[in-house]
Design a protein around this motif. Structure first.
Motif, PDB file in Angstrom:
ATOM      1  N   ASN A  34       0.816  -1.214   0.000  1.00 17.77           N
ATOM      2  CA  ASN A  34       0.000   0.000   0.000  1.00 17.77           C
ATOM      3  C   ASN A  34       0.852   1.266   0.000  1.00 17.77           C
ATOM      4  N   TYR A  35       2.163   1.117  -0.102  1.00 18.81           N
ATOM      5  CA  TYR A  35       3.096   2.246  -0.150  1.00 18.81           C
ATOM      6  C   TYR A  35       3.816   2.167  -1.489  1.00 18.81           C
ATOM      7  N   CYS A  36       3.759   3.250  -2.266  1.00 16.88           N
ATOM      8  CA  CYS A  36       4.279   3.218  -3.629  1.00 16.88           C
ATOM      9  C   CYS A  36       5.207   4.381  -3.921  1.00 16.88           C
ATOM     10  N   HIS A  37       6.024   4.163  -4.944  1.00 19.20           N
ATOM     11  CA  HIS A  37       6.821   5.220  -5.549  1.00 19.20           C
ATOM     12  C   HIS A  37       6.095   5.586  -6.831  1.00 19.20           C
ATOM     13  N   LEU A  38       5.657   6.839  -6.943  1.00 17.48           N
ATOM     14  CA  LEU A  38       4.910   7.314  -8.108  1.00 17.48           C
ATOM     15  C   LEU A  38       5.664   8.456  -8.773  1.00 17.48           C
ATOM     16  N   LYS A  39       5.517   8.560 -10.075  1.00 17.70           N
ATOM     17  CA  LYS A  39       6.014   9.712 -10.826  1.00 17.70           C
ATOM     18  C   LYS A  39       4.886  10.162 -11.738  1.00 17.70           C
ATOM     19  N   PHE A  40       4.661  11.481 -11.729  1.00 22.94           N
ATOM     20  CA  PHE A  40       3.613  12.039 -12.572  1.00 22.94           C
ATOM     21  C   PHE A  40       3.949  13.492 -12.876  1.00 22.94           C
ATOM     22  N   PRO A  41       3.421  14.037 -13.988  1.00 22.88           N
ATOM     23  CA  PRO A  41       3.698  15.428 -14.331  1.00 22.88           C
ATOM     24  C   PRO A  41       3.063  16.382 -13.314  1.00 22.88           C
ATOM     25  N   ALA A  42       3.686  17.532 -13.136  1.00 22.93           N
ATOM     26  CA  ALA A  42       3.118  18.574 -12.276  1.00 22.93           C
ATOM     27  C   ALA A  42       1.860  19.141 -12.943  1.00 22.93           C
ATOM     28  N   ILE A  43       1.094  19.873 -12.171  1.00 26.85           N
ATOM     29  CA  ILE A  43      -0.125  20.503 -12.681  1.00 26.85           C
ATOM     30  C   ILE A  43       0.238  21.808 -13.382  1.00 26.85           C
ATOM     31  N   GLN A  44      -0.422  22.076 -14.497  1.00 24.80           N
ATOM     32  CA  GLN A  44      -0.203  23.324 -15.222  1.00 24.80           C
ATOM     33  C   GLN A  44      -0.542  24.497 -14.310  1.00 24.80           C
ATOM     34  N   LYS A  45       0.342  25.490 -14.231  1.00 26.64           N
ATOM     35  CA  LYS A  45       0.112  26.625 -13.336  1.00 26.64           C
ATOM     36  C   LYS A  45      -1.173  27.373 -13.680  1.00 26.64           C
ATOM     37  N   ARG A  46      -1.494  27.472 -14.953  1.00 30.98           N
ATOM     38  CA  ARG A  46      -2.697  28.226 -15.339  1.00 30.98           C
ATOM     39  C   ARG A  46      -3.984  27.525 -14.914  1.00 30.98           C
ATOM     40  N   THR A  47      -3.907  26.225 -14.582  1.00 32.50           N
ATOM     41  CA  THR A  47      -5.098  25.503 -14.141  1.00 32.50           C
ATOM     42  C   THR A  47      -5.052  25.159 -12.653  1.00 32.50           C
ATOM     43  N   LEU A  48      -3.981  25.558 -11.975  1.00 29.47           N
ATOM     44  CA  LEU A  48      -3.780  25.180 -10.578  1.00 29.47           C
ATOM     45  C   LEU A  48      -4.861  25.745  -9.652  1.00 29.47           C
ATOM     46  N   TYR A  49      -5.417  26.897  -9.999  1.00 28.97           N
ATOM     47  CA  TYR A  49      -6.450  27.516  -9.162  1.00 28.97           C
ATOM     48  C   TYR A  49      -7.847  27.363  -9.765  1.00 28.97           C
TER      49      TYR A  49
ATOM     50  N   SER B 156     -11.207  24.876 -11.064  1.00 25.92           N
ATOM     51  CA  SER B 156     -11.937  23.728 -10.519  1.00 25.92           C
ATOM     52  C   SER B 156     -11.560  22.429 -11.227  1.00 25.92           C
ATOM     53  N   ARG B 157     -10.861  22.538 -12.357  1.00 26.14           N
ATOM     54  CA  ARG B 157     -10.441  21.357 -13.118  1.00 26.14           C
ATOM     55  C   ARG B 157      -8.955  21.476 -13.483  1.00 26.14           C
ATOM     56  N   PRO B 158      -8.079  21.130 -12.550  1.00 24.97           N
ATOM     57  CA  PRO B 158      -6.646  21.208 -12.860  1.00 24.97           C
ATOM     58  C   PRO B 158      -6.263  20.189 -13.933  1.00 24.97           C
ATOM     59  N   VAL B 159      -5.226  20.531 -14.698  1.00 21.61           N
ATOM     60  CA  VAL B 159      -4.754  19.688 -15.787  1.00 21.61           C
ATOM     61  C   VAL B 159      -3.257  19.467 -15.614  1.00 21.61           C
ATOM     62  N   LEU B 160      -2.818  18.227 -15.830  1.00 19.22           N
ATOM     63  CA  LEU B 160      -1.395  17.924 -15.720  1.00 19.22           C
ATOM     64  C   LEU B 160      -0.634  18.462 -16.926  1.00 19.22           C
ATOM     65  N   LYS B 161       0.629  18.818 -16.698  1.00 21.09           N
ATOM     66  CA  LYS B 161       1.499  19.243 -17.781  1.00 21.09           C
ATOM     67  C   LYS B 161       1.801  18.052 -18.679  1.00 21.09           C
ATOM     68  N   ASP B 162       2.288  18.339 -19.865  1.00 18.92           N
ATOM     69  CA  ASP B 162       2.722  17.291 -20.767  1.00 18.92           C
ATOM     70  C   ASP B 162       4.036  16.718 -20.237  1.00 18.92           C
ATOM     71  N   VAL B 163       4.205  15.425 -20.349  1.00 18.49           N
ATOM     72  CA  VAL B 163       5.410  14.750 -19.855  1.00 18.49           C
ATOM     73  C   VAL B 163       6.665  15.333 -20.499  1.00 18.49           C
ATOM     74  N   SER B 164       6.560  15.759 -21.754  1.00 18.55           N
ATOM     75  CA  SER B 164       7.720  16.269 -22.480  1.00 18.55           C
ATOM     76  C   SER B 164       8.277  17.558 -21.877  1.00 18.55           C
ATOM     77  N   GLU B 165       7.482  18.245 -21.030  1.00 21.27           N
ATOM     78  CA  GLU B 165       7.971  19.468 -20.389  1.00 21.27           C
ATOM     79  C   GLU B 165       9.011  19.165 -19.317  1.00 21.27           C
ATOM     80  N   GLY B 166       9.029  17.935 -18.827  1.00 24.31           N
ATOM     81  CA  GLY B 166      10.048  17.522 -17.875  1.00 24.31           C
ATOM     82  C   GLY B 166       9.796  17.909 -16.431  1.00 24.31           C
ATOM     83  N   ASP B 167       8.666  18.511 -16.122  1.00 18.60           N
ATOM     84  CA  ASP B 167       8.339  18.891 -14.743  1.00 18.60           C
ATOM     85  C   ASP B 167       7.617  17.711 -14.096  1.00 18.60           C
TER      86      ASP B 167
END
Length: 103
Positions: A39-54, A56-67
């Protein structure tokens, strides 16, 4: 062109022994159980786009951005859940304060 990029990342993931989830939580690019309980994992995922961070529907950045967020915790952690949104908002505030203070 997009197909070439897809195959590049697919080969790269295989070379790095990434466990790519199929149909798992949205946005995960890596998930591996750590420890014996499972039940304990190592996860990697893209950060949330700053323009959608605030929004009601945040969106993850594209993986190619490297964040990429490198996370250790619950295996059912949601990269777009309220806990992650609040964590990334706090990070944005710290960065703004750092820039204002000149540190």
């Amino acid at each position: 062109m997009k197909l070439k990029i897809f195959f590049f990342f697919l080969v790269l993931a295989g070379a790095l022994n990434f466990n790519l989830p199929l149909g798992d939580a949205q946005g995960l690019i890596y998930k591996k159980a750590v420890g014996t309980a499972g039940n304990y994992c190592h996860l990697k995922f893209p950060a949330i786009q700053k323009r959608t961070l605030y929004s009601s529907r945040p969106v993850l950045k594209d993986v190619s951005e490297g964040d990429i967020v490198d996370f250790y915790g619950s295996c059912d952690y949601d990269p777009l859940g309220s806990e992650e949104v609040l964590r990334q908002r706090a990070e944005v505030v710290r960065e703004r304060n750092r820039l204002v203070d000149g540190r």
